[in-house]
Design a protein around this motif. Structure first.
Motif, mmCIF file in Angstrom:
data_model
loop_
_atom_site.group_PDB
_atom_site.id
_atom_site.type_symbol
_atom_site.label_atom_id
_atom_site.label_comp_id
_atom_site.label_asym_id
_atom_site.label_seq_id
_atom_site.Cartn_x
_atom_site.Cartn_y
_atom_site.Cartn_z
ATOM 1 N N ASP A 1 4.430 11.457 8.090
ATOM 2 C CA ASP A 1 4.812 12.777 7.451
ATOM 3 C C ASP A 1 5.390 12.669 6.244
ATOM 4 O OD1 ASP A 1 3.809 13.974 10.172
ATOM 5 O OD2 ASP A 1 5.760 13.102 10.994
ATOM 6 N N VAL A 2 5.865 11.716 5.681
ATOM 7 C CA VAL A 2 6.411 11.501 4.377
ATOM 8 C C VAL A 2 5.832 10.844 3.660
ATOM 9 C CG1 VAL A 2 8.953 12.356 4.947
ATOM 10 C CG2 VAL A 2 8.100 9.952 5.309
ATOM 11 N N ALA A 3 4.375 10.693 3.661
ATOM 12 C CA ALA A 3 3.530 9.725 3.098
ATOM 13 C C ALA A 3 3.358 10.219 1.436
ATOM 14 C CB ALA A 3 2.238 9.485 3.732
ATOM 15 N N ASP A 4 3.362 11.385 1.494
ATOM 16 C CA ASP A 4 3.232 11.991 -0.048
ATOM 17 C C ASP A 4 4.524 11.325 -0.821
ATOM 18 O OD1 ASP A 4 0.637 13.020 0.400
ATOM 19 O OD2 ASP A 4 1.392 14.693 1.080
ATOM 20 N N GLN A 5 5.696 11.874 -0.273
ATOM 21 C CA GLN A 5 6.855 11.516 -0.971
ATOM 22 C C GLN A 5 6.861 10.017 -1.053
ATOM 23 O OE1 GLN A 5 6.862 13.526 1.882
ATOM 24 N NE2 GLN A 5 8.440 15.009 1.957
ATOM 25 N N LEU A 6 6.544 9.340 -0.295
ATOM 26 C CA LEU A 6 6.608 7.753 -0.377
ATOM 27 C C LEU A 6 5.902 7.332 -1.510
ATOM 28 C CD1 LEU A 6 7.889 5.333 0.993
ATOM 29 C CD2 LEU A 6 5.947 5.276 2.431
ATOM 30 N N GLN A 7 4.644 7.883 -1.828
ATOM 31 C CA GLN A 7 3.729 7.503 -2.973
ATOM 32 C C GLN A 7 4.432 7.675 -4.198
ATOM 33 O OE1 GLN A 7 0.794 6.588 -1.863
ATOM 34 N NE2 GLN A 7 -0.131 5.958 -3.815
ATOM 35 N N TRP A 8 5.110 8.777 -4.327
ATOM 36 C CA TRP A 8 5.848 8.927 -5.878
ATOM 37 C C TRP A 8 7.210 8.464 -5.986
ATOM 38 C CZ3 TRP A 8 10.278 11.653 -6.338
ATOM 39 C CH2 TRP A 8 10.585 12.921 -5.522
ATOM 40 N N VAL A 9 7.778 8.318 -5.084
ATOM 41 C CA VAL A 9 9.148 7.641 -4.654
ATOM 42 C C VAL A 9 9.071 6.372 -4.971
ATOM 43 C CG1 VAL A 9 11.337 7.004 -3.463
ATOM 44 C CG2 VAL A 9 10.202 9.441 -3.278
ATOM 45 N N ALA A 10 8.282 5.453 -4.490
ATOM 46 C CA ALA A 10 8.226 4.027 -4.584
ATOM 47 C C ALA A 10 7.727 3.678 -6.182
ATOM 48 C CB ALA A 10 6.883 3.521 -3.927
ATOM 49 N N ASP A 11 7.103 4.240 -6.860
ATOM 50 C CA ASP A 11 6.917 4.203 -8.212
ATOM 51 C C ASP A 11 7.977 4.700 -9.199
ATOM 52 O OD1 ASP A 11 4.742 2.463 -7.706
ATOM 53 O OD2 ASP A 11 3.274 3.799 -8.809
ATOM 54 N N ALA A 12 8.771 5.686 -8.749
ATOM 55 C CA ALA A 12 9.815 6.151 -9.451
ATOM 56 C C ALA A 12 10.727 5.256 -9.686
ATOM 57 C CB ALA A 12 10.202 7.392 -8.822
ATOM 58 N N LEU A 13 11.097 4.447 -8.354
ATOM 59 C CA LEU A 13 12.156 3.469 -8.294
ATOM 60 C C LEU A 13 11.526 2.114 -9.127
ATOM 61 C CD1 LEU A 13 13.079 3.996 -4.899
ATOM 62 C CD2 LEU A 13 14.688 4.133 -6.865
ATOM 63 N N ILE A 14 10.423 1.793 -8.861
ATOM 64 C CA ILE A 14 9.773 0.329 -9.333
ATOM 65 C C ILE A 14 8.427 0.595 -10.094
ATOM 66 C CG2 ILE A 14 9.146 -1.900 -8.863
ATOM 67 C CD1 ILE A 14 10.778 -1.735 -6.224
ATOM 68 N N PRO A 15 8.571 1.301 -11.122
ATOM 69 C CA PRO A 15 7.240 1.482 -12.075
ATOM 70 C C PRO A 15 6.578 0.042 -12.488
ATOM 71 C CG PRO A 15 9.197 2.070 -13.386
ATOM 72 C CD PRO A 15 9.821 1.571 -12.005
ATOM 73 N N ALA A 16 5.595 0.124 -13.034
ATOM 74 C CA ALA A 16 4.868 -0.893 -13.837
ATOM 75 C C ALA A 16 5.862 -1.509 -14.863
ATOM 76 C CB ALA A 16 3.429 -0.801 -13.958
ATOM 77 N N ALA A 17 5.748 -2.701 -15.346
ATOM 78 C CA ALA A 17 6.210 -3.118 -16.590
ATOM 79 C C ALA A 17 5.407 -4.151 -17.124
ATOM 80 C CB ALA A 17 7.676 -3.744 -16.584
ATOM 81 N N PRO A 18 4.139 -3.593 -17.825
ATOM 82 C CA PRO A 18 3.148 -4.860 -18.358
ATOM 83 C C PRO A 18 3.641 -5.615 -19.217
ATOM 84 C CG PRO A 18 2.546 -2.327 -18.421
ATOM 85 C CD PRO A 18 3.572 -2.454 -17.963
ATOM 86 N N GLU A 19 4.465 -5.192 -20.017
ATOM 87 C CA GLU A 19 5.141 -6.113 -20.760
ATOM 88 C C GLU A 19 5.959 -7.107 -20.341
ATOM 89 O OE1 GLU A 19 6.245 -3.254 -20.133
ATOM 90 O OE2 GLU A 19 8.391 -3.075 -20.160
ATOM 91 N N LEU A 20 6.375 -7.052 -18.982
ATOM 92 C CA LEU A 20 7.093 -8.231 -18.364
ATOM 93 C C LEU A 20 5.922 -8.621 -17.306
ATOM 94 C CD1 LEU A 20 10.599 -6.450 -17.866
ATOM 95 C CD2 LEU A 20 9.864 -8.203 -19.458
ATOM 96 N N ASP A 21 4.892 -8.254 -17.217
ATOM 97 C CA ASP A 21 3.982 -8.787 -16.235
ATOM 98 C C ASP A 21 4.028 -8.453 -14.815
ATOM 99 O OD1 ASP A 21 1.428 -9.840 -15.436
ATOM 100 O OD2 ASP A 21 2.238 -11.966 -15.402
ATOM 101 N N MET A 22 4.763 -7.207 -14.563
ATOM 102 C CA MET A 22 5.230 -6.760 -13.385
ATOM 103 C C MET A 22 4.556 -5.562 -13.028
ATOM 104 S SD MET A 22 7.173 -9.261 -12.358
ATOM 105 C CE MET A 22 8.254 -8.790 -10.889
ATOM 106 N N PRO A 23 3.935 -5.654 -11.513
ATOM 107 C CA PRO A 23 3.446 -4.379 -11.225
ATOM 108 C C PRO A 23 4.276 -3.327 -10.777
ATOM 109 C CG PRO A 23 3.052 -6.258 -9.556
ATOM 110 C CD PRO A 23 3.883 -6.737 -10.773
ATOM 111 N N SER A 24 3.787 -2.071 -10.443
ATOM 112 C CA SER A 24 4.625 -1.198 -9.868
ATOM 113 C C SER A 24 4.688 -1.639 -8.134
ATOM 114 C CB SER A 24 4.085 0.031 -9.883
ATOM 115 O OG SER A 24 2.902 0.611 -9.172
ATOM 116 N N ALA A 25 5.510 -0.509 -7.576
ATOM 117 C CA ALA A 25 5.614 -0.634 -6.337
ATOM 118 C C ALA A 25 4.246 -0.482 -5.524
ATOM 119 C CB ALA A 25 6.682 0.031 -5.578
#
Lengths: 167, 546
Positions: free
Chosen positions: A37-61
């Protein structure tokens, strides 16, 4: 399309209410909500907290597989957190807000701690993420002290004299 | 309750609490041939719940073995009203007590800790000296499989852990060299963790789960070191037994204890000739206060009015250093890798008395970089997340600053007027504030710990001022002393008011020292139990239980 996460139901896993002064929300206020029921929120919340950092070679959530692979595993390990997580996410908008991180941070303090802890906990379950951080896990190490080195080190401290008031 | 129930034998000794002091005392009494019953409100720990060999470890470690009972909320726990306390009390309620979750950092007090009033003109002297306790320290260090390097100059001669030390790692070497340059004390960690097979313990494999239960069986928690032998010796250990009152006869002496059998909810009475309370610095005053009666209206053993007062909790701060170097800071002992007692005692140039212990630790795994401990606030999220994780993970170490806490009667455990546990027993309420002396002491130690970090190569430091959920050490609430007007128990743990009632836990410590107290608590329990055994012939007993 939202991932299928309805395998976990708050009613089945919510913890009993904690003592009056506990500062963690231990139970969902809505016993019929499920993670799906909260899958939509989960999708944007996860990447808001842990976005990608290509310069550090780290993927988003999401890129790392938090939504479809790691979070279910995390909640299998911590079923007691599923209910409070769903309850916290249900307080957030379904559509991506203008300032996603600000919206998550606007959650009540303990709720923010819980959501961020579970998302990050799921993220760090990934072997590849840990490899990139050089984290091998809690290893079993043998006992191989260099007693000569230890003796040298402590003798230097001993040579400086007593470090206590003699009464 | 039924004192005349023929099915229940009167025990020579009933002990309340199966933690370190209860276990040590039980063993001494049982070895001497006394019949011993120990009532424990919790159960044995289930170490299969500790997932230290799996990636899930960081996520699951605080579920079953979290430190804060108000959050853990296990059936064996009782609620604690700590809203008026700067520090939240931590404990584990079950067989093994808080040794199940302690760091196992093992220390003796220093000689001046027993003479704070004489040396510094504040607080109180103990009714015994370092020399009095020294032989008991030696013996419990064997019982608790203490490992470390011998000859620490922060103590008088004779401080020699029985087991060899852990190896030095890159982190320890950095700080050893830094403190050599600074001319400051530093010592490899002394821990009640077996480095080699010893007694019931297996050698530590350094998985680093010490603070959340040791799956590998290397840490000296008394469910492993003491209870197997205690059971062999015939000690009757009753689990899920929540003691609600110590009962007394018309002669004012203890007759036994009332408890709730948590398995059935029924009330029971265990008659005993001698009662020993070993329920920690919060649980012990709670029980004594709840044992008030017409003859003891202020609570049992409380003619001084000091039961529950002088609560000391060792205010705890951290100074984290960030390094270019990479340390395996998630491995054990976790714990203390090393410590410094350079600033643990009063110096004339300071604007405060007494001091602090510094404890060197790594900062844990990746998930720990995002939490508030030991960083003093939540990690970075959003665009800064990865940069901060990489800055912290493996590139950090911290000094935990454990401040000696001076006793103050305003810091106290009382009974809450409305909050109760699941069995209806009043919950304890804590009033606790760090003193001005503590604040000055902390400020000084922050400055010095930053100096240490920078000398060791840290390019940046983070201070976490007094961290709230760090009340591992619960001390002082049934203080010992010679004068019944200013203390609750005598120098051997016997209450001044009730001749067959003893307190044998950290409650009895008149001052806190600056170090982890389990070594002292265990040594006191051994000394007190042996004294009680030696004087048993003259022990006064209640007419109701004799």
């Amino acid at each position: 399309m939202a991932p299928q996460l309805s395998w976990v139901n708050v009613e089945a896993v919510a913890s009993p209410p904690g003592p009056a002064d506990s500062d963690l929300p231990l139970a969902s206020t809505d016993p019929v909500l499920a993670l799906a029921d909260v899958a939509d929120q989960l999708q944007w919340v996860a990447d808001a907290l842990i976005p990608a950092a290509p310069e550090l070679d780290m993927p988003s959530a999401v890129e790392a597989g938090v939504i479809d692979r790691l979070l279910p595993r995390a909640l299998q390990a911590r079923p007691d957190l599923a209910g409070p997580l769903v309850a916290a996410l249900a307080d957030l908008p379904v559509l991506v807000p203008e300032d996603p991180l600000g919206a998550v941070r606007a959650l009540e303090g303990a709720q923010f701690e819980l959501v961020s802890h579970v998302i990050a906990g799921a993220y760090f379950l990934d072997d590849e993420i840990n490899r990139r951080l050089k984290y091998p896990g809690q290893e079993s190490l043998g006992y191989d002290p260099d007693f000569e080195e230890i003796e040298e080190v402590i003798n230097r401290v001993i040579a400086r004299g007593p470090v206590f008031i003699d009464v | 309750m039924n004192l005349l129930d023929p099915k229940i034998d009167t025990a020579d000794v009933v002990i309340i609490g199966a933690g370190p002091s209860g276990a040590v005392a039980a063993q001494s009494f049982a070895e001497a041939g006394f019949s011993v019953v120990c009532l424990e409100q919790g159960e044995y720990p289930d170490y299969t719940l500790v997932r230290s060999t799996e990636p899930e470890f960081e996520l699951t470690k605080d579920q079953h073995y979290g430190w804060y009972p108000n959050r853990r909320n296990a059936p064996s726990d009782y609620p604690i009203n700590d809203t008026e306390s700067d520090v939240a009390p931590l404990m584990w309620n079950g067989v093994g007590g808080s040794s199940v979750i302690y760091a196992a950092a093992w220390h003796r007090l220093k000689p001046s800790d027993f003479r704070v009033h004489t040396v510094d003109g504040v607080a109180a002297d103990w009714p015994l000296t370092y020399a009095d306790l020294e032989p008991y320290y030696q013996r419990v260090e064997e019982q608790f499989s203490v490992s470390g390097a011998p000859g620490d100059p922060a103590y008088p001669d004779g401080n020699e852990p029985p087991l060899p030390p852990f190896p030095l790692g890159a982190m320890e070497r950095k700080f050893a060299a830094a403190h050599d340059r600074l001319g400051w004390h530093w010592w490899p960690g002394v821990n009640s963790i077996a480095t080699v097979r010893h007694g019931n313990l297996t050698p530590c494999v350094r998985r680093g789960s010490c603070l959340w239960g040791c799956f590998d069986g290397a840490k000296a928690s008394v469910d492993r070191t003491h209870w197997p032998r205690n059971i062999q010796l015939g000690v009757k250990l009753v689990q899920r037994a929540r003691v609600t009152r110590i009962e007394t006869g018309s002669d004012g002496l203890a007759t036994g204890v009332s408890y709730i059998d948590r398995a059935t909810g029924s009330e029971r009475f265990q008659p005993a000739r001698t009662v020993i309370v070993a329920a920690n610095g919060v649980g012990t005053p709670r029980l004594l206060l709840n044992s008030a009666s017409a003859t003891h209206p202020q609570g049992l053993a409380n003619s001084s009015g000091l039961v529950g007062k002088n609560l000391m909790m060792h205010p705890y701060s951290t100074v984290v250093g960030l390094f270019d170097d990479f340390f395996e800071g998630w491995q054990g002992p976790y714990g203390q890798r090393a410590y410094s007692l350079e600033f643990a005692e009063t110096r004339p140039e300071h604007d405060f008395v007494r001091g602090a212990k510094w404890q060197l630790m790594g900062t844990g795994g990746p998930l720990n970089t995002t939490g508030s401990f030991p960083w003093g606030g939540s990690g970075a999220w959003g665009p800064d997340f990865h940069r901060e994780v990489k800055r912290r993970f493996g590139h950090s170490a911290y000094w935990a600053i454990i401040a000696e806490d001076l006793p103050s009667e305003e810091n106290a455990v009382t009974l809450d007027s409305s909050l109760t546990d699941a069995d209806g027993m009043p919950a304890p309420k804590l009033n606790y504030r760090a003193s001005e002396n503590t604040n000055r002491l902390m400020e000084f130690n922050y400055t010095k710990a930053i100096e240490s970090m920078k000398e060791a190569g840290a390019y940046d430091t983070i201070i976490a001022p007094i961290v709230r959920e760090t009340g591992w050490h619960l001390l002082g609430t049934a203080r010992m002393g010679k004068d019944p007007a200013s203390s609750v128990v005598d120098g051997f743990g016997r209450t001044h008011d009730v001749a067959n009632l003893f307190v044998m836990d950290g409650s009895v410590m008149p001052t806190s020292g600056a170090v982890n107290p389990t070594g002292t608590v265990a040594a006191l329990a051994l000394r007190n139990a042996e004294h009680a055994i030696a004087s048993a012939r003259s022990q006064r007993l209640s007419n109701a239980s004799a």
